[in-house]
Design an enzyme around this catalytic site. Structure first.
Site, PDB file in Angstrom:
ATOM      1  N   GLN A  56      39.599  25.643  50.886  1.00 47.12           N
ATOM      2  CA  GLN A  56      40.761  25.720  49.995  1.00 47.12           C
ATOM      3  C   GLN A  56      42.009  25.103  50.630  1.00 47.12           C
ATOM      4  O   GLN A  56      42.876  24.578  49.935  1.00 47.12           O
ATOM      5  CB  GLN A  56      41.062  27.184  49.609  1.00 47.12           C
ATOM      6  N   ASP A  80      45.278  39.161  48.856  1.00 44.21           N
ATOM      7  CA  ASP A  80      44.395  39.526  47.738  1.00 44.21           C
ATOM      8  C   ASP A  80      44.522  40.997  47.395  1.00 44.21           C
ATOM      9  O   ASP A  80      44.242  41.406  46.263  1.00 44.21           O
ATOM     10  CB  ASP A  80      42.952  39.176  48.070  1.00 44.21           C
TER      11      ASP A  80
END
Ligand code: MRU
Length: 360
Positions: A219, A260
Site C-alpha cells: 500500500q 484501524d
C-alpha cells in the site's frame, strides 16, 4: 498514462450499465496539489456504489461499480476498497445497498460487517446506518450518504488539527515518516495521516516524506507514493524493515500514521510494521503521531489485546505477483495489523481533539 509520468490517464469505469465517471475529469499532471481532491475513493450513485479499484493502482486509475452486497463484500475482502475510514463508508453504503435489495437487510448488513475484522470503522458504519432501518429505506440511504459526506469534512478538520500540532511542536519544514496508506484513498477525499502531511504541504511546511513500501500488499509503494507524487511532495520509498534505520539515522522529525482501531486505554492497531516504528521513534526521541477520526476510537474494547488482528492468506507472503517465492509447503503467518502500546504514542489527533501522552 499521462505522457512522461507514471500517473494514470483518464478514469475508466468498469460496470456494464454505468453512465460515466463520478467526477469526469482527467487527473492533472504530477505536482498539481489538487490532483486527488475531486477523485472520490468511494461514492454513492443513487442505487449503487462506485469505488476506485485500489488493486489496480498505481498503473490504472479505474472506478468499479458495485451493485450488490456480494460485490461490496468481495471488494472489501480483496482490498479493492480499503483503509479504515473508507471501510466505515463502505459499511454505511453496504446497508443502503441491502435496504434497496429484495434480500434480508439485516442478514446482508451482517455479512458486510464481518468482511474484515480489525478496522472498527466497518462495524461502526454498518451499525450507524442500520439504526435507521425502522425509519424506512429513504432514511437508511440518507444516513449512509451523510456518513460519506461527513468523512470528507471530518478528515479535513483532523488533518489541519494535526498540522497545527506538528508545526507548533517542530517549528521548521517537517520531514515525516509514514507507513501503509492513510491518504485520500483510505478515506473519501481527505486522508488522515497523509491528510496531515497534505495540510502541511499546502502551508509550505512539509520538506520530505519517507514512506515504507508496506509488505506484503505494498500500500505504501503503490498508493502512498502515488498520492505523494500527485501532491508534488518530495518523497523516498524504503523497505519496511529500513523504517527504524531511517529514524535512527536522524532523517525524520516525526512518524505519522493512521489507525484501524484505538482501544479505550489508547493502544493503537494499525498496519503490521507500525509497532517497530513506534519503538524506534521512542528510542530516538522523536514524536509518534497517530491521526484518525473519532469513529476509529473503540471505547468498548479495553486494550489492544482484545482487538481481533486479521490474518490473511499465506500466499500473499509465499509468492510475489503470482510467482512463488518460498518453497512449496512453507508455512506463513500473515498478520495484517499490529498493536502499538499506548505509552509509545506521543499523541492521537482526531477531528475533535489532540490527546497527548507521555512519550517525546
Ligand atoms: O489493510 P489495509 O490497507 O486496509 O490497512 C490500512 C491501514 O492499516 C491504514 O493505515 C489505516 O486503515 C488507516 S487509514 C486512514
Amino acid at each position: 498514462m499521462i505522457p512522461g509520468s507514471d500517473i494514470p490517464g483518464p478514469l475508466t469505469i468498469l460496470g456494464a450499465d454505468d453512465p460515466g465517471p463520478v467526477h469526469p475529469r482527467t487527473p492533472p499532471a504530477r505536482g498539481d496539489p489538487g490532483h486527488h481532491g475531486p477523485v472520490r475513493t468511494i461514492d454513492w450513485r443513487g442505487d449503487h456504489v462506485v469505488i476506485v479499484d485500489q488493486t489496480r493502482l498505481p498503473h490504472d486509475l479505474v472506478h468499479r461499480a458495485l451493485h450488490t452486497v456480494d460485490d461490496l463484500v468481495h471488494a472489501i475482502k480483496t482490498l479493492a476498497v480499503r483503509g479504515a475510514p473508507a471501510l466505515g463508508v463502505a459499511g454505511a453504503l453496504g446497508v443502503a445497498l441491502a435496504a434497496l435489495s429484495t434480500g434480508d437487510t439485516r442478514e446482508q448488513a451482517a455479512r458486510v460487517r464481518a468482511a474484515r475484522p480489525t478496522a472498527v470503522n466497518l462495524a461502526w458504519g454498518v451499525d450507524r446506518v442500520l439504526a435507521k432501518l425502522a425509519d424506512g429505506t429513504e432514511a437508511v440511504v440518507a444516513e449512509a450518504v451523510t456518513v460519506l459526506e461527513d468523512d470528507i469534512r471530518l478528515n479535513r478538520a483532523l488533518a489541519h488539527r494535526g498540522a497545527d500540532w506538528l508545526q507548533a511542536r517542530i517549528g521548521k519544514p517537517i520531514t515525516a515518516h509514514t507507513h501503509c496508506n492513510a491518504g485520500a484513498l483510505a478515506c473519501v477525499e481527505w486522508g488522515t495521516a497523509l491528510g496531515v502531511l497534505r495540510a502541511l504541504n499546502e502551508r509550505g511546511a512539509l520538506a520530505h516524506v519517507y514512506a515504507d513500501e508496506t509488505r506484503p500488499l505494498l500500500q505504501g509503494a503503490r498508493i502512498t507514493a502515488w498520492e505523494l507524487a500527485g501532491m508534488g511532495v518530495p518523497h523516498t520509498l524504503v523497505v519496511d524493515s529500513a523504517g527504524p534505520s531511517v529514524i535512527a539515522n536522524g532523517l525524520v522529525d516525526v512518524v505519522v500514521v493512521g489507525a484501524d482501531r484505538i482501544a479505550a486505554n489508547g493502544d493503537v492497531v494499525n498496519k503490521v510494521g507500525t509497532y517497530p516504528l513506534a519503538l524506534a521513534a521512542a528510542r530516538h526521541g522523536i514524536p509518534f503521531l497517530v491521526a484518525a477520526p473519532e469513529s476509529t476510537v473503540d471505547l468498548s474494547t479495553p486494550s489492544g489485546d482484545a482487538i481481533p488482528i486479521e490474518l490473511r492468506a499465506a500466499d500473499e507472503i509465499t509468492s510475489f505477483n503470482g510467482t512463488r517465492t518460498a518453497p512449496p509447503g512453507t508455512a506463513a503467518l500473515n498478520y495484517a495489523f499490529d498493536v502499538t502500546p499506548a505509552d509509545l504514542v506521543t499523541a492521537v489527533v482526531t477531528e475533535a481533539r489532540v490527546v497527548e501522552r507521555g512519550a517525546p
